[in-house]
Design a protein around this motif. Structure first.
Motif, PDB file in Angstrom:
ATOM      1  N   SER A  53       0.852  -1.190   0.000  1.00  0.00           N
ATOM      2  CA  SER A  53       0.000   0.000   0.000  1.00  0.00           C
ATOM      3  C   SER A  53       0.883   1.233   0.000  1.00  0.00           C
ATOM      4  CB  SER A  53      -0.949   0.001   1.206  1.00  0.00           C
ATOM      5  OG  SER A  53      -0.226  -0.120   2.412  1.00  0.00           O
ATOM      6  N   ALA A  54       0.412   2.277  -0.689  1.00  0.00           N
ATOM      7  CA  ALA A  54       1.240   3.461  -0.899  1.00  0.00           C
ATOM      8  C   ALA A  54       0.447   4.758  -0.784  1.00  0.00           C
ATOM      9  CB  ALA A  54       1.913   3.375  -2.259  1.00  0.00           C
ATOM     10  N   GLY A  55      -0.367   4.854   0.252  1.00  0.00           N
ATOM     11  CA  GLY A  55      -1.151   6.073   0.437  1.00  0.00           C
ATOM     12  C   GLY A  55      -2.028   6.347  -0.774  1.00  0.00           C
ATOM     13  N   GLU A  56      -1.946   7.559  -1.311  1.00  0.00           N
ATOM     14  CA  GLU A  56      -2.726   7.943  -2.490  1.00  0.00           C
ATOM     15  C   GLU A  56      -2.065   7.522  -3.804  1.00  0.00           C
ATOM     16  OE1 GLU A  56      -5.730   9.477  -2.647  1.00  0.00           O
ATOM     17  OE2 GLU A  56      -5.856   9.402  -0.460  1.00  0.00           O
ATOM     18  N   LEU A  57      -0.820   7.128  -3.746  1.00  0.00           N
ATOM     19  CA  LEU A  57      -0.056   6.794  -4.942  1.00  0.00           C
ATOM     20  C   LEU A  57      -0.654   5.581  -5.658  1.00  0.00           C
ATOM     21  CD1 LEU A  57       2.543   7.551  -6.534  1.00  0.00           C
ATOM     22  CD2 LEU A  57       3.759   5.922  -5.081  1.00  0.00           C
ATOM     23  N   LEU A  58      -0.938   5.747  -6.940  1.00  0.00           N
ATOM     24  CA  LEU A  58      -1.492   4.688  -7.803  1.00  0.00           C
ATOM     25  C   LEU A  58      -2.851   4.171  -7.313  1.00  0.00           C
ATOM     26  CD1 LEU A  58       1.824   2.792  -8.516  1.00  0.00           C
ATOM     27  CD2 LEU A  58       0.531   4.146 -10.159  1.00  0.00           C
ATOM     28  N   ARG A  59      -3.586   5.016  -6.630  1.00  0.00           N
ATOM     29  CA  ARG A  59      -4.917   4.622  -6.156  1.00  0.00           C
ATOM     30  C   ARG A  59      -5.796   4.238  -7.356  1.00  0.00           C
ATOM     31  NH1 ARG A  59      -7.575   5.939  -0.826  1.00  0.00           N
ATOM     32  NH2 ARG A  59      -5.368   5.767  -0.426  1.00  0.00           N
ATOM     33  N   GLY A  60      -6.505   3.132  -7.247  1.00  0.00           N
ATOM     34  CA  GLY A  60      -7.364   2.655  -8.326  1.00  0.00           C
ATOM     35  C   GLY A  60      -6.647   1.780  -9.328  1.00  0.00           C
ATOM     36  N   THR A  61      -5.366   1.569  -9.120  1.00  0.00           N
ATOM     37  CA  THR A  61      -4.563   0.744 -10.019  1.00  0.00           C
ATOM     38  C   THR A  61      -4.239  -0.571  -9.336  1.00  0.00           C
ATOM     39  OG1 THR A  61      -3.599   2.683 -11.067  1.00  0.00           O
ATOM     40  CG2 THR A  61      -2.380   0.638 -11.304  1.00  0.00           C
ATOM     41  N   ASP A  62      -4.429  -1.677 -10.045  1.00  0.00           N
ATOM     42  CA  ASP A  62      -4.040  -2.986  -9.518  1.00  0.00           C
ATOM     43  C   ASP A  62      -2.549  -3.141  -9.744  1.00  0.00           C
ATOM     44  OD1 ASP A  62      -6.674  -3.596  -8.823  1.00  0.00           O
ATOM     45  OD2 ASP A  62      -7.090  -4.440 -10.791  1.00  0.00           O
ATOM     46  N   GLY A  63      -1.785  -2.597  -8.803  1.00  0.00           N
ATOM     47  CA  GLY A  63      -0.339  -2.648  -8.903  1.00  0.00           C
ATOM     48  C   GLY A  63       0.294  -3.003  -7.580  1.00  0.00           C
ATOM     49  N   PHE A  64      -0.510  -3.566  -6.678  1.00  0.00           N
ATOM     50  CA  PHE A  64      -0.043  -3.835  -5.327  1.00  0.00           C
ATOM     51  C   PHE A  64      -0.212  -5.310  -4.969  1.00  0.00           C
ATOM     52  CE2 PHE A  64      -1.185   0.642  -5.451  1.00  0.00           C
ATOM     53  CZ  PHE A  64      -0.008   1.211  -4.987  1.00  0.00           C
ATOM     54  N   PHE A  65       0.639  -5.757  -4.082  1.00  0.00           N
ATOM     55  CA  PHE A  65       0.630  -7.126  -3.577  1.00  0.00           C
ATOM     56  C   PHE A  65      -0.486  -7.266  -2.549  1.00  0.00           C
ATOM     57  CE2 PHE A  65       2.115 -10.549  -0.860  1.00  0.00           C
ATOM     58  CZ  PHE A  65       2.621 -11.445  -1.774  1.00  0.00           C
ATOM     59  N   PRO A  66      -1.232  -8.333  -2.526  1.00  0.00           N
ATOM     60  CA  PRO A  66      -1.086  -9.579  -3.269  1.00  0.00           C
ATOM     61  C   PRO A  66      -1.867  -9.634  -4.587  1.00  0.00           C
ATOM     62  CG  PRO A  66      -2.705  -9.909  -1.543  1.00  0.00           C
ATOM     63  CD  PRO A  66      -2.220  -8.481  -1.417  1.00  0.00           C
ATOM     64  N   GLU A  67      -2.650  -8.582  -4.898  1.00  0.00           N
ATOM     65  CA  GLU A  67      -3.466  -8.610  -6.121  1.00  0.00           C
ATOM     66  C   GLU A  67      -2.629  -8.868  -7.374  1.00  0.00           C
ATOM     67  OE1 GLU A  67      -3.715  -6.187  -3.794  1.00  0.00           O
ATOM     68  OE2 GLU A  67      -5.672  -6.732  -2.962  1.00  0.00           O
ATOM     69  N   ILE A  68      -1.401  -8.366  -7.407  1.00  0.00           N
ATOM     70  CA  ILE A  68      -0.573  -8.515  -8.616  1.00  0.00           C
ATOM     71  C   ILE A  68      -0.110  -9.950  -8.842  1.00  0.00           C
ATOM     72  CG2 ILE A  68       0.140  -6.120  -8.799  1.00  0.00           C
ATOM     73  CD1 ILE A  68       2.754  -6.854  -7.379  1.00  0.00           C
ATOM     74  N   LEU A  69      -0.324 -10.825  -7.877  1.00  0.00           N
ATOM     75  CA  LEU A  69       0.032 -12.235  -8.095  1.00  0.00           C
ATOM     76  C   LEU A  69      -0.749 -12.828  -9.263  1.00  0.00           C
ATOM     77  CD1 LEU A  69       0.247 -13.548  -4.416  1.00  0.00           C
ATOM     78  CD2 LEU A  69       2.151 -13.262  -6.033  1.00  0.00           C
ATOM     79  N   SER A  70      -1.968 -12.346  -9.485  1.00  0.00           N
ATOM     80  CA  SER A  70      -2.809 -12.891 -10.563  1.00  0.00           C
ATOM     81  C   SER A  70      -2.656 -12.129 -11.875  1.00  0.00           C
ATOM     82  CB  SER A  70      -4.276 -12.891 -10.142  1.00  0.00           C
ATOM     83  OG  SER A  70      -4.732 -11.565  -9.969  1.00  0.00           O
ATOM     84  N   LEU A  71      -1.740 -11.176 -11.950  1.00  0.00           N
ATOM     85  CA  LEU A  71      -1.588 -10.377 -13.171  1.00  0.00           C
ATOM     86  C   LEU A  71      -1.325 -11.211 -14.434  1.00  0.00           C
ATOM     87  CD1 LEU A  71       0.255  -7.006 -12.505  1.00  0.00           C
ATOM     88  CD2 LEU A  71      -1.938  -7.366 -13.593  1.00  0.00           C
ATOM     89  N   PRO A  72      -0.508 -12.251 -14.380  1.00  0.00           N
ATOM     90  CA  PRO A  72      -0.285 -12.997 -15.634  1.00  0.00           C
ATOM     91  C   PRO A  72      -1.591 -13.476 -16.288  1.00  0.00           C
ATOM     92  CG  PRO A  72       1.361 -13.637 -14.032  1.00  0.00           C
ATOM     93  CD  PRO A  72       0.360 -12.744 -13.314  1.00  0.00           C
TER      94      PRO A  72
END
Length: 155
Positions: A53-72
């Motif tokens: 998590s990064a405060g307001e940075l990249l809010r609304g973007t699926d770019g954070f762990f653990p969600e990015i595990l399913s990116l492939p």
């Protein structure tokens, strides 16, 4: 140009939500899930400090762990359904998806601070390119927190 360390420090100072990085086990799981042996140094710095998590940075973007595990799987579906758009370039590493219609990728994961590309579905070419992950992160930080936060003039 701010470093990842400086951006992480400013995000903590400015607030807007929790700030947490990915631990060593999470980084191992991510590399395994993405099928890569290693990640670019600057992106690894980002993950280690801001990857959960990064405060307001990249809010609304699926770019954070653990969600990015399913990116492939998500990326395969994205490009399979992208009628009229460009095919996924070979060798790129998609590291984030925004609202299901945009993807961000790094063009060369063998360099410490790779070029970043933003692609929006159904377009014949990318929408935007940053010369490095550091440039991309600075641009997103400015969008999230304003130019005063980038210059160090806060409050």
């Amino acid at each position: 140009m701010l470093t990842v360390d400086e951006i992480a420090r400013r995000v903590r100072d400015l607030g807007g939500g929790p700030v947490r990085g990915v631990d060593a086990d999470g980084l191992r799981r991510l590399c395994e899930s993405w099928g890569v042996e290693r990640l670019p140094r600057v992106y690894l710095d980002f993950l280690s400090q801001l990857g959960v998590s990064a405060g307001e940075l990249l809010r609304g973007t699926d770019g954070f762990f653990p969600e990015i595990l399913s990116l492939p799987e998500d990326v395969e579906e994205f490009f399979a359904e992208d009628e009229g758009g460009m095919p996924r370039p070979p060798g790129v590493l998609v590291f984030a998806m925004h609202q299901g219609y945009q993807v961000y990728w790094m063009t060369d994961v063998t360099v410490p601070d790779p070029e970043v590309v933003l692609y929006t579905e159904r377009r014949p070419e990318p929408l935007m390119t940053w010369p490095s992950f550091t440039h991309f992160l600075n641009a997103e930080f400015e969008l999230s927190y304003g130019s005063e936060a980038c210059s160090g003039v806060i409050g």
